[in-house]
Scaffold this motif. Structure first.
Motif, short mmCIF file in Angstrom:
data_model
loop_
_atom_site.label_atom_id
_atom_site.label_comp_id
_atom_site.label_asym_id
_atom_site.label_seq_id
_atom_site.Cartn_x
_atom_site.Cartn_y
_atom_site.Cartn_z
N TYR A 123 -25.36 28.90 8.83
CA TYR A 123 -24.05 29.03 8.28
C TYR A 123 -24.23 29.85 6.85
CZ TYR A 123 -19.84 27.25 6.08
OH TYR A 123 -18.75 27.13 5.22
N ARG A 124 -23.35 30.89 6.78
CA ARG A 124 -23.32 31.82 5.54
C ARG A 124 -22.64 30.97 4.56
NH1 ARG A 124 -22.13 37.87 6.92
NH2 ARG A 124 -20.35 36.84 7.69
N VAL A 125 -23.15 31.10 3.32
CA VAL A 125 -22.58 30.83 2.08
C VAL A 125 -22.69 31.51 0.95
CG1 VAL A 125 -22.70 28.20 2.90
CG2 VAL A 125 -24.35 29.30 1.56
N ASP A 126 -21.80 31.54 0.21
CA ASP A 126 -21.54 32.62 -1.19
C ASP A 126 -21.47 31.75 -2.36
OD1 ASP A 126 -21.55 34.76 -3.00
OD2 ASP A 126 -20.25 35.90 -1.44
N ALA A 127 -22.66 31.65 -3.04
CA ALA A 127 -22.47 30.85 -4.52
C ALA A 127 -22.43 31.94 -5.67
CB ALA A 127 -23.72 30.27 -4.48
N GLN A 137 -16.24 28.77 -0.44
CA GLN A 137 -16.35 27.27 -0.32
C GLN A 137 -17.56 27.04 0.97
OE1 GLN A 137 -14.54 25.05 -1.91
NE2 GLN A 137 -13.29 26.59 -2.86
N PHE A 138 -17.74 25.72 0.99
CA PHE A 138 -18.86 25.23 2.02
C PHE A 138 -18.12 24.23 2.95
CE2 PHE A 138 -22.02 22.73 3.96
CZ PHE A 138 -23.19 23.44 3.69
N THR A 139 -17.46 24.89 3.94
CA THR A 139 -16.64 24.28 5.04
C THR A 139 -17.09 24.59 6.43
OG1 THR A 139 -15.09 26.29 4.92
CG2 THR A 139 -14.66 24.35 3.40
N PRO A 140 -18.04 24.28 6.86
CA PRO A 140 -18.79 24.60 8.22
C PRO A 140 -17.96 23.73 9.17
CG PRO A 140 -20.20 22.79 7.01
CD PRO A 140 -19.21 23.44 5.91
N PRO A 141 -17.92 24.50 10.34
CA PRO A 141 -18.43 25.68 10.89
C PRO A 141 -17.70 27.13 10.23
CG PRO A 141 -17.20 24.90 12.64
CD PRO A 141 -16.95 23.82 11.55
N GLN A 142 -16.49 26.79 9.78
CA GLN A 142 -15.91 27.93 9.37
C GLN A 142 -16.54 28.57 7.99
OE1 GLN A 142 -14.02 25.05 9.79
NE2 GLN A 142 -13.62 25.87 12.10
#
Length: 202
Positions: A123-127, A137-142
């Motif tokens: 799951y890709r995230v961008d801090a 945001q951190f909203t898995p699976p989206q």
């Protein structure tokens, strides 16, 4: 997954300050996904993006990003990786190639992370840090990243690297100030990136 948990001079997650911060964040959460989300939010919101806040020095290794509380997107991804690896959560590095002015040439890489969540997978995230027009945001699976590719020449690389790209590390380590790095942001063509990915996969 072992290579996504490794320690090195850039992702120096065994540094005492990294271990302390990783434990502090994790202490209020029970699951890998909850810990990952908390680490993501902390780096996004508590570490200042050097460009947005006009801050020096240019940081690279995770412990320096934590020490100075600032970094470009790449450096922030290094710190997030260190905090997650310190909590035994596999994490890798992802890149986009973006137009610097949003119109075309010149381009630079943008760095962020992919975290492995047991019930979801990668799951890709961008801090990078939110501001007007950016709402990661951190909203898995989206996925909700900071940027999307929009103009010719930009590229969305699907590779998940176990360590930062050498061109990124070299840029961060060879420039001391915000202005120096801004004039020499790291870039790599899609063709060159694919060759790097192929070489690492062999």
């Amino acid at each position: 997954m072992e290579k996504y948990l490794l320690f090195n001079e850039v992702i120096d997650w065994q540094h005492p300050t990294i271990l302390e911060q990783a434990l502090k964040i994790a202490s209020e959460h029970q699951t890998p996904q909850a810990i990952a989300k908390a680490c993501f939010a902390w780096v996004r919101d508590e570490i200042y993006h050097s460009g947005d806040y006009q801050m020096n020095p240019v940081t690279c290794c995770a412990s320096d990003v934590l020490k100075y509380r600032t970094g470009f997107c790449y450096a922030k991804s290094h710190l997030l990786a260190a905090l997650l690896r310190a909590n035994s959560i596999p994490v890798g590095f992802c890149y986009q190639r973006l137009s610097i002015d949003g119109k075309g040439v010149p381009y630079s890489l943008h760095g962020f992370n992919a975290v492995y969540l047991p019930e979801i997978g990668w799951y890709r995230v961008d801090a990078r840090g939110n501001r007007e027009g950016i709402n990661a945001q951190f909203t898995p699976p989206q996925e909700q990243l900071a940027y999307t590719t929009q103009v010719p020449g930009e590229a969305e690389f699907q590779n998940i690297f176990s360590e930062p790209l050498a061109v990124v590390v070299q840029a961060l380590q060879s420039h001391r100030t915000l202005d120096e790095l801004r004039s020499n942001l790291p870039d790599i063509s899609p063709e060159s990136l694919y060759r790097v990915a192929f070489k690492r996969s062999r």
